[in-house]
Structures are given as C-alpha cells and as structure tokens.
Design a protein around this motif. Structure first.
Motif, PDB file in Angstrom:
ATOM      1  N   LYS A 142      -2.675 -32.657  26.044  1.00  0.00           N
ATOM      2  CA  LYS A 142      -3.893 -31.851  25.746  1.00  0.00           C
ATOM      3  C   LYS A 142      -4.103 -30.474  26.601  1.00  0.00           C
ATOM      4  CE  LYS A 142      -6.937 -35.583  24.009  1.00  0.00           C
ATOM      5  NZ  LYS A 142      -8.156 -36.090  24.170  1.00  0.00           N
ATOM      6  N   GLU A 145      -7.883 -28.440  24.218  1.00  0.00           N
ATOM      7  CA  GLU A 145      -8.159 -29.864  24.063  1.00  0.00           C
ATOM      8  C   GLU A 145      -8.412 -30.518  25.105  1.00  0.00           C
ATOM      9  OE1 GLU A 145      -4.374 -30.031  20.894  1.00  0.00           O
ATOM     10  OE2 GLU A 145      -3.905 -29.787  22.972  1.00  0.00           O
ATOM     11  N   SER A 146      -8.422 -29.594  26.324  1.00  0.00           N
ATOM     12  CA  SER A 146      -8.823 -30.207  27.700  1.00  0.00           C
ATOM     13  C   SER A 146      -9.534 -28.825  28.293  1.00  0.00           C
ATOM     14  CB  SER A 146      -7.813 -30.759  28.517  1.00  0.00           C
ATOM     15  OG  SER A 146      -6.742 -29.969  28.839  1.00  0.00           O
TER      16      SER A 146
END
Length: 281
Positions: free
Chosen positions: A2, A26-27
C-alpha cells in the motif's frame, strides 16, 4: 503493498483520510500531535471515528508518528517522565485512529555512551509498555546516526527489542534514507540487507516502510530526505523495495520534501510506475 504519503492531520483525521483518497494514497501517516512539542492533545473521538470509517471504506492503512523531540534515552528523570506520558498518549491516539503502529525515533545517549543510552532506552520502553495493552505497536525507527542517535543497525534494533520485557508490543519502521545515510545498504548490498532482515527476525516484526531518497551521500550519517530519484540513492535502488516479495504486505509511506501535499499525487503515481516496471523486467 500500500503506497502512500505523510498527510497533515491539522484539520482532523476525517479530513486527512479524505485527502489520502484524493491523492491516490493506499496508506498514509499522520503525527499524533505537534511534531516539535510534547503538549497534550485533546482527542476528538467523533472525528476519529469518522476518519476510521473513511479508511475502512477505501481500505486505507494508517501509520502514526510520535513527536520528533522525544528521547527514550534521556538521562534526566523529569524528561523521561514527560516522554513516557507523551508516548502513552500517542499510543492511545493511534489506537483511536485505527493505526497499525506508532513510530518513535530511537534514543540519543547525549554523551553518556551507547551502553548507557541503550540501557536507558530499554528502561523507558518498559515503563511505557507496562501501561499500555492496546492493539497498536510501538514502532522503533532506524536512524541515520546523527549526533548520539542509537538504532542505526538491524542487529542493534533487535537487541533493544529483545532486551525489553514487552517485545511483543514492539515492531519496526524501516526508513530507506536513514539506513542509506547510516551506511547500512545501497544498490549493491540490497540483497544482503533483506537477508539480514530475515535471518535476524527483524522482517517478521517490520510493520511499515518510510520511503525516501537521500540528499546526503552514503554513510554520511545525515538525515536529509529527498524526492524519489532526485537524491543519492536513486530510483533503481529504491525500486527494489517496491518489487521485493518480502515487503509486499507493508504500507510504504513517502516522507519526501514537498511544498504542497498535492505533489505527493504525482510521486505516488511514479512509485506505481517503478513497481510495475520492476515486476515486468
């Protein structure tokens, strides 16, 4: 894997989470409080819950970072007490935020010597972790070796974790720039680094990666982050982290210098391109 970046939480966790979505992250990582201070922060639990809901909806992973100025090895009793109180608060904030871990910088022995500094750091960690039983791990971050910093090498980090009474509550955050500046890895020695992570047991406790190029040369012991591919490490070496199976399950967080968070959107796209190119080669 991520891929994401550091985002300001000044307007609340919900705003930061929505910002992460906008940037294609994604993070992401946020500070638990002012990174240059230890003043207690009032936790807005309603905002935290809304932020967690956004992250769950978009399957985003959060990493928290404690203030820079804490020193786990301080020889001063009053500063040790403040550090313990501050990091306990950080862990509780990170828990409310749904974070996988709270990153803390290793101690500085401030002239007392590495042996003393390590012993004091273990003592402080024990005093913190005996008071926290939540799900958030305290993540020790490797250092570049500036001044009297401890925790430059993987063996030393494993030694610190193993010396505490609560190793199960401790994980690691690996910073690519710090390790390069500490003289621990380069393009030529990447495979040896991964093997050392595996053989020492470090890899199984690795929770996050700080993904940064370095303004400073190899083994300079200077912590100077740079955008990916613009520094001394280079894209070819850093791309190895993006394609290595050992790191596939981890959040990879950019902490590169930007004037505006929007710049991270382009850099995140670039990391995905590097990863895809590496997988195809």
């Amino acid at each position: 894997m991520k891929i994401g970046c550091h985002i300001s939480v000044g307007k609340g966790l919900e705003h930061a989470a929505r910002r992460a979505v906008e940037l294609g992250a994604e993070s992401f990582q946020v500070f638990t409080k002012n990174p240059r201070g230890l003043k207690p922060k009032k936790l807005d639990r309603e905002d935290a819950a809304k932020g967690v809901a956004v992250m769950q909806e978009h399957e985003i992973t959060l990493v928290c970072h404690t203030p820079y100025i804490t020193n786990l090895s301080t020889p001063k009793p009053d500063l040790q007490e403040v550090t313990i109180r501050s990091i306990l608060e950080d862990l509780n904030i990170a828990e409310a935020y749904g974070a996988v871990g709270a990153v803390v910088h290793c101690g500085k022995h401030v002239g007392e010597g590495e042996e003393y500094g390590t012993r004091r750091m273990v003592e402080t960690l024990d005093l913190i972790l005996e008071q926290y039983d939540g799900p958030v791990k305290l993540l020790l971050e490797n250092t570049a070796g500036q001044g009297s910093e401890l925790g430059l090498t993987i063996p030393s980090l494993m030694e610190i974790r193993g010396a505490t009474r609560y190793p199960e509550k401790i994980g690691f955050c690996f910073d690519t720039c710090h390790s390069f500046a500490a003289g621990q890895w380069s393009l030529e020695t990447f495979e040896q680094l991964v093997e050392q992570m595996k053989s020492s047991g470090y890899l199984e406790h690795l929770v996050a990666i700080h993904f940064n190029d370095s303004k400073a040369p190899f083994a300079s012991q200077k912590d100077r982050h740079e955008k990916i591919g613009k520094g001394e490490i280079g894209s070819e070496a850093l791309a190895k982290f993006l394609t290595a199976d050992s790191f596939e399950h981890l959040p990879v967080v950019l902490e590169t210098p930007v004037d505006d968070e929007q710049e991270y959107a382009e850099e995140i796209v670039y990391l995905h391109q590097l990863r895809q190119a590496g997988q195809l080669s």
